[in-house]
Design a protein around this motif. Sequence first.
Motif, PDB file in Angstrom:
ATOM      1  N   ILE A 118       0.839  -1.195   0.000  1.00  0.00           N
ATOM      2  CA  ILE A 118       0.000   0.000   0.000  1.00  0.00           C
ATOM      3  C   ILE A 118       0.878   1.250   0.000  1.00  0.00           C
ATOM      4  N   ALA A 119       1.913   1.254   0.829  1.00  0.00           N
ATOM      5  CA  ALA A 119       2.817   2.407   0.911  1.00  0.00           C
ATOM      6  C   ALA A 119       3.458   2.686  -0.442  1.00  0.00           C
ATOM      7  N   ALA A 120       3.852   1.642  -1.163  1.00  0.00           N
ATOM      8  CA  ALA A 120       4.459   1.821  -2.489  1.00  0.00           C
ATOM      9  C   ALA A 120       3.445   2.407  -3.474  1.00  0.00           C
ATOM     10  N   ILE A 121       2.212   1.952  -3.399  1.00  0.00           N
ATOM     11  CA  ILE A 121       1.159   2.482  -4.276  1.00  0.00           C
ATOM     12  C   ILE A 121       0.908   3.948  -3.952  1.00  0.00           C
ATOM     13  N   ILE A 122       0.838   4.264  -2.675  1.00  0.00           N
ATOM     14  CA  ILE A 122       0.615   5.652  -2.250  1.00  0.00           C
ATOM     15  C   ILE A 122       1.759   6.540  -2.738  1.00  0.00           C
ATOM     16  N   ASP A 123       2.996   6.084  -2.584  1.00  0.00           N
ATOM     17  CA  ASP A 123       4.160   6.865  -3.011  1.00  0.00           C
ATOM     18  C   ASP A 123       4.153   7.138  -4.512  1.00  0.00           C
ATOM     19  N   SER A 124       3.526   6.265  -5.290  1.00  0.00           N
ATOM     20  CA  SER A 124       3.510   6.449  -6.740  1.00  0.00           C
ATOM     21  C   SER A 124       2.377   7.356  -7.225  1.00  0.00           C
ATOM     22  N   MET A 125       1.509   7.773  -6.320  1.00  0.00           N
ATOM     23  CA  MET A 125       0.388   8.636  -6.711  1.00  0.00           C
ATOM     24  C   MET A 125       0.892  10.042  -7.016  1.00  0.00           C
ATOM     25  N   PRO A 126       0.448  10.623  -8.134  1.00  0.00           N
ATOM     26  CA  PRO A 126       0.918  11.959  -8.506  1.00  0.00           C
ATOM     27  C   PRO A 126       0.295  13.082  -7.668  1.00  0.00           C
ATOM     28  N   ASN A 127      -0.877  12.871  -7.124  1.00  0.00           N
ATOM     29  CA  ASN A 127      -1.585  13.903  -6.378  1.00  0.00           C
ATOM     30  C   ASN A 127      -1.193  13.841  -4.902  1.00  0.00           C
ATOM     31  N   LYS A 128      -0.517  14.873  -4.403  1.00  0.00           N
ATOM     32  CA  LYS A 128      -0.020  14.890  -3.018  1.00  0.00           C
ATOM     33  C   LYS A 128      -1.152  14.860  -1.989  1.00  0.00           C
ATOM     34  N   GLN A 129      -2.263  15.553  -2.281  1.00  0.00           N
ATOM     35  CA  GLN A 129      -3.384  15.548  -1.342  1.00  0.00           C
ATOM     36  C   GLN A 129      -3.991  14.150  -1.239  1.00  0.00           C
ATOM     37  N   GLN A 130      -4.111  13.477  -2.381  1.00  0.00           N
ATOM     38  CA  GLN A 130      -4.627  12.110  -2.381  1.00  0.00           C
ATOM     39  C   GLN A 130      -3.675  11.199  -1.604  1.00  0.00           C
ATOM     40  N   GLN A 131      -2.377  11.362  -1.826  1.00  0.00           N
ATOM     41  CA  GLN A 131      -1.378  10.591  -1.077  1.00  0.00           C
ATOM     42  C   GLN A 131      -1.580  10.774   0.420  1.00  0.00           C
ATOM     43  N   SER A 132      -1.725  12.028   0.815  1.00  0.00           N
ATOM     44  CA  SER A 132      -1.852  12.374   2.221  1.00  0.00           C
ATOM     45  C   SER A 132      -3.114  11.780   2.843  1.00  0.00           C
ATOM     46  N   ASP A 133      -4.238  11.942   2.167  1.00  0.00           N
ATOM     47  CA  ASP A 133      -5.506  11.454   2.702  1.00  0.00           C
ATOM     48  C   ASP A 133      -5.540   9.930   2.792  1.00  0.00           C
ATOM     49  N   ILE A 134      -5.075   9.259   1.757  1.00  0.00           N
ATOM     50  CA  ILE A 134      -5.094   7.792   1.760  1.00  0.00           C
ATOM     51  C   ILE A 134      -4.094   7.245   2.773  1.00  0.00           C
ATOM     52  N   SER A 135      -2.967   7.893   2.899  1.00  0.00           N
ATOM     53  CA  SER A 135      -1.967   7.468   3.872  1.00  0.00           C
ATOM     54  C   SER A 135      -2.504   7.584   5.305  1.00  0.00           C
ATOM     55  N   ALA A 136      -3.142   8.702   5.613  1.00  0.00           N
ATOM     56  CA  ALA A 136      -3.696   8.897   6.959  1.00  0.00           C
ATOM     57  C   ALA A 136      -4.812   7.893   7.233  1.00  0.00           C
TER      58      ALA A 136
END
Length: 175
Positions: A118-136
């Motif tokens: 999941i962390a690798a998928i999140i890191d590959s997301m281009p949208n920083k806000q999406q990364q942040s929300d999904i990570s949290a």
Amino acid sequence: MNPIRADSLIFLQSEEVVLHIEFQTSPDEDIPFRMTDYRLRVYRRYPNKEMYQVVIYLKPSNSELVYQNTFELTNLRHQFNVIRLWEQATDSFLNNSGLLPFAVLTRTDNPRETLTQIAAIIDSMPNKQQQSDISASTAILSGLKLDQDSIKRILRSDIMKESVMYQEIFHEGEV
């Protein structure tokens, strides 16, 4: 009359369907009645709308209650859907960014490895806000299955801190 306090009550864009999602961490004998009550309240307000209801159980349980999907009284029967995350295939959750936060709770042999994926998928997301929300969201839900140290080692906390939900929870702790 008490207001409807459901975990998630969503009006789909079709204007014809109401989606009601109830998240549960543990079995609750009141769920069938509550689902029926929500259905009747929504019907009273929107009699022409279809309603799709689902209870999503987040933590494994051997209780018969997590298999209940019906409420019955004399001349009244209401059915709803039930999803037990621990029975769901992990891959389908890894292939949909909206479902990523739930993936650790699915049928996986190695929750830490799933979180690493999941962390690798999140890191590959281009949208920083999406990364942040999904990570949290992933960190919060992973806490139902993994210890805090494992989650911190795998997920980047700097990304989570940008999430509006993370900030809200952080500020609630300050009060």
